[in-house]
Design a protein around this motif. Structure first.
Motif, PDB file in Angstrom:
ATOM      1  N   ARG A 204     -28.285 -39.804  -8.353  1.00  0.00           N
ATOM      2  CA  ARG A 204     -29.305 -38.719  -8.545  1.00  0.00           C
ATOM      3  C   ARG A 204     -30.582 -38.892  -7.686  1.00  0.00           C
ATOM      4  O   ARG A 204     -30.994 -37.868  -7.174  1.00  0.00           O
ATOM      5  CB  ARG A 204     -29.860 -38.899 -10.051  1.00  0.00           C
ATOM      6  CG  ARG A 204     -28.782 -38.422 -11.106  1.00  0.00           C
ATOM      7  CD  ARG A 204     -29.382 -38.324 -12.555  1.00  0.00           C
ATOM      8  NE  ARG A 204     -28.648 -37.642 -13.223  1.00  0.00           N
ATOM      9  CZ  ARG A 204     -28.903 -37.367 -14.483  1.00  0.00           C
ATOM     10  NH1 ARG A 204     -30.320 -37.690 -14.983  1.00  0.00           N
ATOM     11  NH2 ARG A 204     -28.264 -36.766 -15.477  1.00  0.00           N
ATOM     12  N   GLU A 208     -31.808 -36.204  -5.062  1.00  0.00           N
ATOM     13  CA  GLU A 208     -33.426 -35.559  -4.909  1.00  0.00           C
ATOM     14  C   GLU A 208     -33.765 -35.757  -3.753  1.00  0.00           C
ATOM     15  O   GLU A 208     -34.524 -34.807  -3.173  1.00  0.00           O
ATOM     16  CB  GLU A 208     -34.005 -36.227  -6.104  1.00  0.00           C
ATOM     17  CG  GLU A 208     -33.776 -35.765  -7.472  1.00  0.00           C
ATOM     18  CD  GLU A 208     -34.284 -36.483  -8.644  1.00  0.00           C
ATOM     19  OE1 GLU A 208     -35.238 -37.481  -8.283  1.00  0.00           O
ATOM     20  OE2 GLU A 208     -34.025 -36.285  -9.712  1.00  0.00           O
ATOM     21  N   ARG A 231     -27.887 -32.049 -10.559  1.00  0.00           N
ATOM     22  CA  ARG A 231     -28.987 -30.659 -10.475  1.00  0.00           C
ATOM     23  C   ARG A 231     -30.153 -31.001 -11.481  1.00  0.00           C
ATOM     24  O   ARG A 231     -29.969 -30.324 -12.592  1.00  0.00           O
ATOM     25  CB  ARG A 231     -28.234 -29.574 -10.596  1.00  0.00           C
ATOM     26  CG  ARG A 231     -27.452 -28.898  -9.542  1.00  0.00           C
ATOM     27  CD  ARG A 231     -27.169 -27.543  -9.722  1.00  0.00           C
ATOM     28  NE  ARG A 231     -28.180 -26.727  -9.642  1.00  0.00           N
ATOM     29  CZ  ARG A 231     -28.212 -25.227  -9.368  1.00  0.00           C
ATOM     30  NH1 ARG A 231     -27.055 -24.756  -9.602  1.00  0.00           N
ATOM     31  NH2 ARG A 231     -29.104 -24.582  -9.372  1.00  0.00           N
ATOM     32  N   THR A 232     -30.820 -32.286 -10.914  1.00  0.00           N
ATOM     33  CA  THR A 232     -31.920 -32.420 -12.055  1.00  0.00           C
ATOM     34  C   THR A 232     -33.128 -31.413 -11.954  1.00  0.00           C
ATOM     35  O   THR A 232     -33.201 -30.710 -11.070  1.00  0.00           O
ATOM     36  CB  THR A 232     -32.531 -33.955 -11.548  1.00  0.00           C
ATOM     37  OG1 THR A 232     -33.059 -33.771 -10.289  1.00  0.00           O
ATOM     38  CG2 THR A 232     -31.441 -34.895 -11.670  1.00  0.00           C
ATOM     39  N   ASP A 233     -34.029 -31.635 -12.878  1.00  0.00           N
ATOM     40  CA  ASP A 233     -35.297 -30.831 -12.933  1.00  0.00           C
ATOM     41  C   ASP A 233     -35.970 -30.856 -11.444  1.00  0.00           C
ATOM     42  O   ASP A 233     -36.659 -29.971 -11.010  1.00  0.00           O
ATOM     43  CB  ASP A 233     -36.177 -31.115 -13.954  1.00  0.00           C
ATOM     44  CG  ASP A 233     -35.403 -30.487 -15.285  1.00  0.00           C
ATOM     45  OD1 ASP A 233     -34.646 -29.599 -15.350  1.00  0.00           O
ATOM     46  OD2 ASP A 233     -36.123 -31.159 -16.294  1.00  0.00           O
TER      47      ASP A 233
END
Length: 287
Positions: A204, A208, A231-233
């Motif tokens: 993750r 990013e 697909r994090t915030d």
């Protein structure tokens, strides 16, 4: 993905402009939403390039066959997710053969301008980095340093190996030292990433960082190719903001065209911020 709704909103935000100007702007925004990123991935044999790609991206991978026959060219793979495409260029790792390294230097110089990002994999247990260091400073040089993201791969193989399901405290300490060493040797522009596919560790953070390192036009098309858990915030926010900024750049470019009459230029500058915030708001419709 309902692009027509997004396009309609953008069109409305440009309604104060002459039709030919708003069409020109919309055409360029449309090209942006169909941008196909190209990411290079390099590392010595066994660094885990394929498994990293499989862990990061959700798209179906297919080799681009016409180039595969030519040994001078690196292997290219196309990722497809729905109607979106992205290319992965598999670059040869350096330091395995002195004769080849000279050949690779020419190949890299030819490829680097075309790549949006280079993921440079270094195995956690790889200590022979002198050739990598030389190659990085001589071939990548100042011009392309910003395009390189170093990734320490296979963290579970860092000393002392246990084969367990998590990293030991000692392993984590050794990994921290390895990260410091890479910063010392390469002085990279971007922070060094560290991952283990087997343990699903660090992916993750890497996703990013990757989105942050990409040129603005490439971040959204890469974000949509990431596997769902990555697909994090933070990834989506960066991609959304980048899309807004690139749309702003389109307006700036059109505004500075010599053919644009001064009153129209004034309107473009007046609506710029509104169009950028609309672009951010409708990002989901495109991506």
């Amino acid at each position: 993905m309902n692009t027509s709704e997004g396009q309609q909103s953008l069109q409305n935000s440009l309604s104060g402009l002459p039709q030919w100007v708003s069409e020109r702007i919309l055409q360029q925004i449309n090209q942006l939403t169909h941008y196909e990123p190209v990411i290079g991935i390099m590392g010595k044999t066994g660094a885990g390039k394929s498994s990293l790609c499989n862990a990061l991206f959700a798209g179906e991978v297919s080799p681009v066959s016409d180039i595969a026959a030519c040994t001078r060219e690196p292997l290219r793979f196309r990722l497809q997710l729905g109607k979106r495409y992205m290319t992965i260029v598999d670059l040869p790792g350096v330091g395995e053969s002195g004769v080849r390294d000279n050949e690779y230097a020419a190949l890299y110089r030819q490829q680097l301008p075309r790549l949006d990002l280079v993921l440079w994999l270094i195995k956690a247990d790889d200590r022979a980095l002198a050739v990598d260091e030389l190659f990085y400073h001589q071939v990548i040089g100042e011009a392309y340093r910003h395009k390189v993201l170093f990734v320490i791969s296979q963290l579970d193989k860092a000393e002392p190996t246990s084969g367990g399901e998590s990293l030991s405290t000692k392993q984590k300490q050794n990994i921290s030292q390895k990260i410091c060493l890479l910063h010392e040797l390469f002085q990279p522009v971007n922070p060094v990433c560290a991952v283990s596919i087997r343990l699903q560790w660090g992916l993750r953070v890497m996703a990013e960082r990757m989105i942050r390192c990409l040129p603005r036009e490439a971040s959204s098309p890469v974000a949509v190719q990431l596997s769902a858990p990555l697909r994090t915030d933070a990834v989506n926010k960066k991609a959304r903001d980048d899309f807004g900024e690139t749309v702003g750049s389109v307006l700036d470019t059109v505004s500075s065209m010599p053919l644009i009459p001064a009153p129209v230029r004034t309107i473009i500058q007046a609506v710029r911020d509104i169009v950028v915030s609309v672009a951010r708001a409708v990002w989901n419709f495109f991506f």
